[in-house]
Enzyme design. Sequence first.
Site, PDB file in Angstrom:
ATOM      1  N   SER A  41       1.295  -7.514  -0.739  1.00 45.67           N
ATOM      2  CA  SER A  41       1.971  -8.522   0.093  1.00 45.67           C
ATOM      3  C   SER A  41       1.055  -9.659   0.518  1.00 45.67           C
ATOM      4  CB  SER A  41       2.638  -7.885   1.307  1.00 45.67           C
ATOM      5  OG  SER A  41       1.728  -7.650   2.347  1.00 45.67           O
TER       6      SER A  41
ATOM      7  N   THR B 150       1.545  -4.217   4.350  1.00 42.63           N
ATOM      8  CA  THR B 150       1.351  -4.492   5.779  1.00 42.63           C
ATOM      9  C   THR B 150       0.851  -5.917   6.045  1.00 42.63           C
ATOM     10  OG1 THR B 150      -0.916  -3.635   5.725  1.00 42.63           O
ATOM     11  CG2 THR B 150       0.831  -2.072   6.346  1.00 42.63           C
ATOM     12  N   ASP B 151       0.194  -6.542   5.040  1.00 44.38           N
ATOM     13  CA  ASP B 151      -0.520  -7.792   5.324  1.00 44.38           C
ATOM     14  C   ASP B 151       0.384  -8.933   5.790  1.00 44.38           C
ATOM     15  OD1 ASP B 151      -2.890  -6.565   4.736  1.00 44.38           O
ATOM     16  OD2 ASP B 151      -3.143  -7.468   2.760  1.00 44.38           O
TER      17      ASP B 151
ATOM     18  N   THR C 110       0.829  -1.211   0.000  1.00 44.34           N
ATOM     19  CA  THR C 110       0.000   0.000   0.000  1.00 44.34           C
ATOM     20  C   THR C 110       0.858   1.253   0.000  1.00 44.34           C
ATOM     21  OG1 THR C 110      -1.835  -1.098   1.071  1.00 44.34           O
ATOM     22  CG2 THR C 110      -1.696   1.262   1.400  1.00 44.34           C
TER      23      THR C 110
HETATM   24  N1  ASP Z   1      -2.768  -5.530   0.846  1.00 45.62           N
HETATM   25  C1  ASP Z   1      -1.727  -4.542   1.136  1.00 45.62           C
HETATM   26  C2  ASP Z   1      -0.382  -5.275   1.151  1.00 45.62           C
HETATM   27  O1  ASP Z   1      -0.139  -5.983   2.086  1.00 45.62           O
HETATM   28  C3  ASP Z   1      -2.011  -3.904   2.439  1.00 45.62           C
HETATM   29  C4  ASP Z   1      -1.025  -2.881   2.900  1.00 45.62           C
HETATM   30  O2  ASP Z   1       0.090  -2.782   2.435  1.00 45.62           O
HETATM   31  O3  ASP Z   1      -1.396  -2.123   3.830  1.00 45.62           O
HETATM   32  O4  ASP Z   1       0.387  -5.142   0.238  1.00 45.62           O
END
Ligand code: ASP
Length: 314
Positions: A63, A96-97, A17
């Site tokens: 991710s 973040t995932d 993200t």
């Molecule tokens: N779906 C995103 C990822 O993990 C979520 C994020 O980065 O906050 O790439």
Amino acid sequence: MQSNEHGPIVILGTGGTIAGTAADPHDNVGYRAAQLGVADLVAAVPALARWPLETEQVAQLDSKDMDFGVWQLLAQRVAHHLARPEVRGVVVTHGTDTLEETAYFLHRLLAPAKPVVMVAAMRPASALRPDGPQNLLDAVTVAATPGARGVLAVLAGQVHSGLEVRKAHTYRLDAFGSGDAGPLGYVEEGRLRQLRDWPQGEPLGLACLPASPAGWPWVEIVSSHAGADGRWAAALAGLPVQGLVVVGTGNGTVHERLEAELVRAQARGVRVLRCSRCAEGVVVPTGRQALPSAGALTPWKARVELMLQLMAAG
Ligand code: ASP
């Protein structure tokens, strides 16, 4: 591995993200992750110009789709840059995932004597108030801190050890925690206020990874809950799975029907680790247990640990 106080910090991009964009700046959930390159993320933060920086795009993905091939390449690139005597530290931009799994994987594999700082964002780069630029500045600040070492994660002004960090909230900007251990420190006005020691441990070493990601062991996660039955574990153990992590209730307790199947799988040579579904606490030892506990590890970190142990054992 010595580092040079004036040497470059290498920023490796993997997507997430922090590199995401949406057509509408009010849209904080409907964006596409992994749209901007890592050089663009750096260029958007003029304050980063005070450090010599290098950038490299290692991957470009959401991710949630992280896979062993990207982990293997990322570990190789991190190790390559850390081995350069002039490099002071490495920063990895990530989603973040699955950041907590990548952080644990890199620390157990490399346990670096220089800092490797994972950084991410909860809002896309196109948001009205993106959190990525401040997080990136804070991450580089930590990477440039004399004496910093180990895999770390920096988000929302908090610094976490890669061994303990986990995503704890679906939406808030301060979405990460370290469970009972608490953060390792905070970044305030461009300075690290450190509360406890850097993450430690012996590296397993890059050499434990098979030549191809296809050779990585198969480790699955099953969970215990009211009404659990053992059929899922039995079905899995009938496949060429090498490890099972069970997400137990409370203090790592497992429903008797599921436990019976897991004990049978263990007797057939499948490695089993037992965790808790509680967000905080460790599995406290209770004397003799049929299934070994993963201690303080979350189920997802325990799965990485089990895969690495299986790989290290050849
Ligand atoms: N779906 C995103 C990822 O993990 C979520 C994020 O980065 O906050 O790439």
